[in-house]
Design a protein around this motif. Structure first.
Motif, PDB file in Angstrom:
ATOM      1  N   THR A  90       1.071  -1.282   0.061  1.00 16.64           N
ATOM      2  CA  THR A  90       0.145   0.034   0.027  1.00 16.64           C
ATOM      3  C   THR A  90       0.878   1.274   0.005  1.00 16.64           C
ATOM      4  O   THR A  90       2.154   1.066   0.709  1.00 16.64           O
ATOM      5  CB  THR A  90      -0.877   0.229   1.291  1.00 16.64           C
ATOM      6  OG1 THR A  90      -0.070   0.113   2.453  1.00 16.64           O
ATOM      7  CG2 THR A  90      -1.951  -1.207   1.200  1.00 16.64           C
ATOM      8  N   TYR A  92       1.009   5.010   1.354  1.00 14.47           N
ATOM      9  CA  TYR A  92       0.713   5.736   2.252  1.00 14.47           C
ATOM     10  C   TYR A  92       0.862   7.413   2.071  1.00 14.47           C
ATOM     11  O   TYR A  92       1.873   7.779   1.546  1.00 14.47           O
ATOM     12  CB  TYR A  92       1.189   5.372   3.754  1.00 14.47           C
ATOM     13  CG  TYR A  92       0.909   6.287   5.010  1.00 14.47           C
ATOM     14  CD1 TYR A  92      -0.421   6.167   5.395  1.00 14.47           C
ATOM     15  CD2 TYR A  92       1.641   7.272   5.478  1.00 14.47           C
ATOM     16  CE1 TYR A  92      -0.727   7.178   6.615  1.00 14.47           C
ATOM     17  CE2 TYR A  92       1.318   8.087   6.635  1.00 14.47           C
ATOM     18  CZ  TYR A  92       0.389   7.822   7.074  1.00 14.47           C
ATOM     19  OH  TYR A  92      -0.009   8.882   8.177  1.00 14.47           O
ATOM     20  N   LYS A 129      -4.259   8.480   3.955  1.00 11.81           N
ATOM     21  CA  LYS A 129      -4.981   7.562   3.053  1.00 11.81           C
ATOM     22  C   LYS A 129      -3.894   6.432   2.841  1.00 11.81           C
ATOM     23  O   LYS A 129      -2.796   6.680   2.426  1.00 11.81           O
ATOM     24  CB  LYS A 129      -5.752   7.936   1.880  1.00 11.81           C
ATOM     25  CG  LYS A 129      -4.701   8.795   0.968  1.00 11.81           C
ATOM     26  CD  LYS A 129      -5.312   9.367  -0.099  1.00 11.81           C
ATOM     27  CE  LYS A 129      -4.411  10.251  -1.188  1.00 11.81           C
ATOM     28  NZ  LYS A 129      -5.221  10.997  -2.216  1.00 11.81           N
ATOM     29  N   TRP A 130      -4.356   5.101   2.524  1.00 13.96           N
ATOM     30  CA  TRP A 130      -3.586   4.008   1.903  1.00 13.96           C
ATOM     31  C   TRP A 130      -4.322   3.641   0.407  1.00 13.96           C
ATOM     32  O   TRP A 130      -5.408   3.741   0.327  1.00 13.96           O
ATOM     33  CB  TRP A 130      -3.707   2.898   2.853  1.00 13.96           C
ATOM     34  CG  TRP A 130      -2.689   2.663   3.695  1.00 13.96           C
ATOM     35  CD1 TRP A 130      -1.862   3.945   3.973  1.00 13.96           C
ATOM     36  CD2 TRP A 130      -2.502   1.863   4.908  1.00 13.96           C
ATOM     37  NE1 TRP A 130      -0.846   3.327   5.184  1.00 13.96           N
ATOM     38  CE2 TRP A 130      -1.464   2.213   5.497  1.00 13.96           C
ATOM     39  CE3 TRP A 130      -3.121   0.493   5.011  1.00 13.96           C
ATOM     40  CZ2 TRP A 130      -0.906   1.420   6.509  1.00 13.96           C
ATOM     41  CZ3 TRP A 130      -2.601  -0.004   6.075  1.00 13.96           C
ATOM     42  CH2 TRP A 130      -1.456   0.247   6.756  1.00 13.96           C
ATOM     43  N   THR A 131      -3.635   3.792  -0.445  1.00 12.50           N
ATOM     44  CA  THR A 131      -4.012   3.174  -1.866  1.00 12.50           C
ATOM     45  C   THR A 131      -3.147   1.883  -2.297  1.00 12.50           C
ATOM     46  O   THR A 131      -2.040   1.747  -2.322  1.00 12.50           O
ATOM     47  CB  THR A 131      -3.562   4.457  -2.759  1.00 12.50           C
ATOM     48  OG1 THR A 131      -3.942   5.570  -2.384  1.00 12.50           O
ATOM     49  CG2 THR A 131      -4.064   3.811  -4.244  1.00 12.50           C
ATOM     50  N   ASN A 134      -7.448   0.387  -4.630  1.00 13.53           N
ATOM     51  CA  ASN A 134      -8.530   1.311  -3.986  1.00 13.53           C
ATOM     52  C   ASN A 134      -8.019   2.385  -2.955  1.00 13.53           C
ATOM     53  O   ASN A 134      -7.136   2.042  -2.439  1.00 13.53           O
ATOM     54  CB  ASN A 134      -9.580   0.443  -3.557  1.00 13.53           C
ATOM     55  CG  ASN A 134     -10.336  -0.455  -4.515  1.00 13.53           C
ATOM     56  OD1 ASN A 134     -10.618   0.042  -5.460  1.00 13.53           O
ATOM     57  ND2 ASN A 134     -10.242  -1.762  -4.425  1.00 13.53           N
ATOM     58  N   GLU A 135      -8.585   3.422  -2.710  1.00 18.73           N
ATOM     59  CA  GLU A 135      -8.322   4.543  -1.937  1.00 18.73           C
ATOM     60  C   GLU A 135      -8.948   4.296  -0.772  1.00 18.73           C
ATOM     61  O   GLU A 135     -10.206   4.146  -0.673  1.00 18.73           O
ATOM     62  CB  GLU A 135      -8.321   5.690  -2.539  1.00 18.73           C
ATOM     63  CG  GLU A 135      -7.688   6.818  -1.660  1.00 18.73           C
ATOM     64  CD  GLU A 135      -7.943   8.226  -2.163  1.00 18.73           C
ATOM     65  OE1 GLU A 135      -8.615   9.017  -1.807  1.00 18.73           O
ATOM     66  OE2 GLU A 135      -7.287   8.508  -3.351  1.00 18.73           O
ATOM     67  N   LYS A 136      -8.290   4.376   0.512  1.00 14.20           N
ATOM     68  CA  LYS A 136      -9.039   4.121   1.881  1.00 14.20           C
ATOM     69  C   LYS A 136      -8.648   5.261   2.552  1.00 14.20           C
ATOM     70  O   LYS A 136      -7.414   5.733   3.075  1.00 14.20           O
ATOM     71  CB  LYS A 136      -8.710   2.673   2.353  1.00 14.20           C
ATOM     72  CG  LYS A 136      -9.333   2.667   4.065  1.00 14.20           C
ATOM     73  CD  LYS A 136      -8.693   1.406   4.441  1.00 14.20           C
ATOM     74  CE  LYS A 136      -9.818   0.441   3.848  1.00 14.20           C
ATOM     75  NZ  LYS A 136      -9.507  -0.954   4.491  1.00 14.20           N
ATOM     76  N   ASN A 137      -9.558   5.980   3.209  1.00 10.16           N
ATOM     77  CA  ASN A 137      -9.569   6.898   4.250  1.00 10.16           C
ATOM     78  C   ASN A 137      -9.371   6.372   5.662  1.00 10.16           C
ATOM     79  O   ASN A 137     -10.096   5.670   6.054  1.00 10.16           O
ATOM     80  CB  ASN A 137     -10.668   7.876   4.189  1.00 10.16           C
ATOM     81  CG  ASN A 137     -10.496   9.102   5.315  1.00 10.16           C
ATOM     82  OD1 ASN A 137      -9.832   9.134   6.267  1.00 10.16           O
ATOM     83  ND2 ASN A 137     -11.433  10.286   5.103  1.00 10.16           N
ATOM     84  N   LEU A 138      -7.944   6.626   6.341  1.00  5.55           N
ATOM     85  CA  LEU A 138      -7.719   5.838   7.367  1.00  5.55           C
ATOM     86  C   LEU A 138      -8.295   6.362   8.573  1.00  5.55           C
ATOM     87  O   LEU A 138      -8.323   5.945   9.737  1.00  5.55           O
ATOM     88  CB  LEU A 138      -6.116   5.693   7.177  1.00  5.55           C
ATOM     89  CG  LEU A 138      -5.302   5.260   6.253  1.00  5.55           C
ATOM     90  CD1 LEU A 138      -3.921   5.303   6.432  1.00  5.55           C
ATOM     91  CD2 LEU A 138      -5.868   3.846   6.324  1.00  5.55           C
ATOM     92  N   LYS A 140     -11.403   7.448   8.662  1.00  3.19           N
ATOM     93  CA  LYS A 140     -13.007   7.179   8.695  1.00  3.19           C
ATOM     94  C   LYS A 140     -13.303   5.890   9.048  1.00  3.19           C
ATOM     95  O   LYS A 140     -12.784   4.742   8.870  1.00  3.19           O
ATOM     96  CB  LYS A 140     -13.379   7.491   7.279  1.00  3.19           C
ATOM     97  CG  LYS A 140     -14.943   7.084   6.807  1.00  3.19           C
ATOM     98  CD  LYS A 140     -15.252   7.482   5.252  1.00  3.19           C
ATOM     99  CE  LYS A 140     -16.605   7.245   4.996  1.00  3.19           C
ATOM    100  NZ  LYS A 140     -16.777   7.406   3.716  1.00  3.19           N
ATOM    101  N   TYR A 142     -15.633   2.515   8.954  1.00  2.00           N
ATOM    102  CA  TYR A 142     -16.184   1.653   8.024  1.00  2.00           C
ATOM    103  C   TYR A 142     -17.099   0.473   8.555  1.00  2.00           C
ATOM    104  O   TYR A 142     -16.359  -0.274   9.295  1.00  2.00           O
ATOM    105  CB  TYR A 142     -15.018   0.918   6.807  1.00  2.00           C
ATOM    106  CG  TYR A 142     -14.606   2.017   6.076  1.00  2.00           C
ATOM    107  CD1 TYR A 142     -15.210   2.397   4.924  1.00  2.00           C
ATOM    108  CD2 TYR A 142     -13.306   2.564   6.352  1.00  2.00           C
ATOM    109  CE1 TYR A 142     -14.471   3.339   4.081  1.00  2.00           C
ATOM    110  CE2 TYR A 142     -12.594   3.633   5.644  1.00  2.00           C
ATOM    111  CZ  TYR A 142     -13.321   3.879   4.243  1.00  2.00           C
ATOM    112  OH  TYR A 142     -12.592   4.952   3.729  1.00  2.00           O
TER     113      TYR A 142
END
Length: 204
Positions: A90, A92, A129-131, A134-138, A140, A142
């Protein structure tokens, strides 16, 4: 975290309480190139490779002795790193602000002065975020689960540098986080921030 912020405020307050008629207060700006990653523990096949980013901000120096000063700073960062966990890679990326407070020792050397500093810092993330395709808001949540990471960070740092008589300075910094920035999986693993910086500054 409120206790950490309060502790930093007390340290700053104690330093400012030493201000007297001979004390001078100056300020300036600084820009740095940072290299950052994570120190991982108890993470299966975890590896974090340093990435590059810029840092920009300002500093204030409370000179209460010829050889000693207190220097709080406010810096804004972009940080990046490449991380591998269980074989998955990923990228970062992080935007945030940081307030370090250094106790500085200094002495005259040639056409300026050399200095070293040591002290705590507190940081706050605006976005992370990690990509991995797919991009993930760290920050947020889920599916009702906690966010993957905390916004707050706290640690210690050291710096060394040289300031010329015209106010221009060069510096190097190292910082290491003392708290686990993981939130969701903090019971099973640990990730702490680590940053190395090289930069220049100018005192007004």
């Amino acid at each position: 975290m409120k206790k950490i912020v309060l502790t930093l405020a007390v340290i700053l307050g104690l330093g400012l309480s030493q201000v007297n008629a001979q004390t001078t207060i100056t300020g300036g700006i600084k820009a740095q190139l940072n290299m950052s990653n994570f120190i991982m523990s108890d993470i299966s096949h975890g590896k974090s490779t340093m990435g590059f980013g810029p840092s920009l901000g300002g500093f204030m120096t409370v000179q209460f002795h010829e050889n000693f000063a207190l220097q709080p700073e406010l810096l804004f960062h972009f940080k990046s790193s490449e991380n591998k966990i269980d074989g998955f890679k990923t990228d970062y990326e992080y935007w945030g602000a940081e307030i370090p407070i250094y106790l500085v020792g200094q002495m005259q050397l040639g056409m300026g002065k050399g200095y070293v500093g040591l002290g705590p810092y507190v940081g706050f993330g605006f976005d992370a975020k990690w990509t991995d395709g797919n991009e993930k808001n760290l920050y947020k949540e889920y599916n009702g689960k906690k966010a993957f990471m905390k916004r707050w960070d706290f640690g210690v740092g050291a710096m060394v540098g040289y300031e010329f008589d015209n106010g221009v300075s060069i510096n190097a910094n190292y910082q290491i986080g003392l708290i686990d920035v993981l939130d969701r999986d903090k019971k099973n693993a640990t990730m702490r921030n680590q940053t190395v910086s090289l930069g220049v500054g100018y005192r007004f």
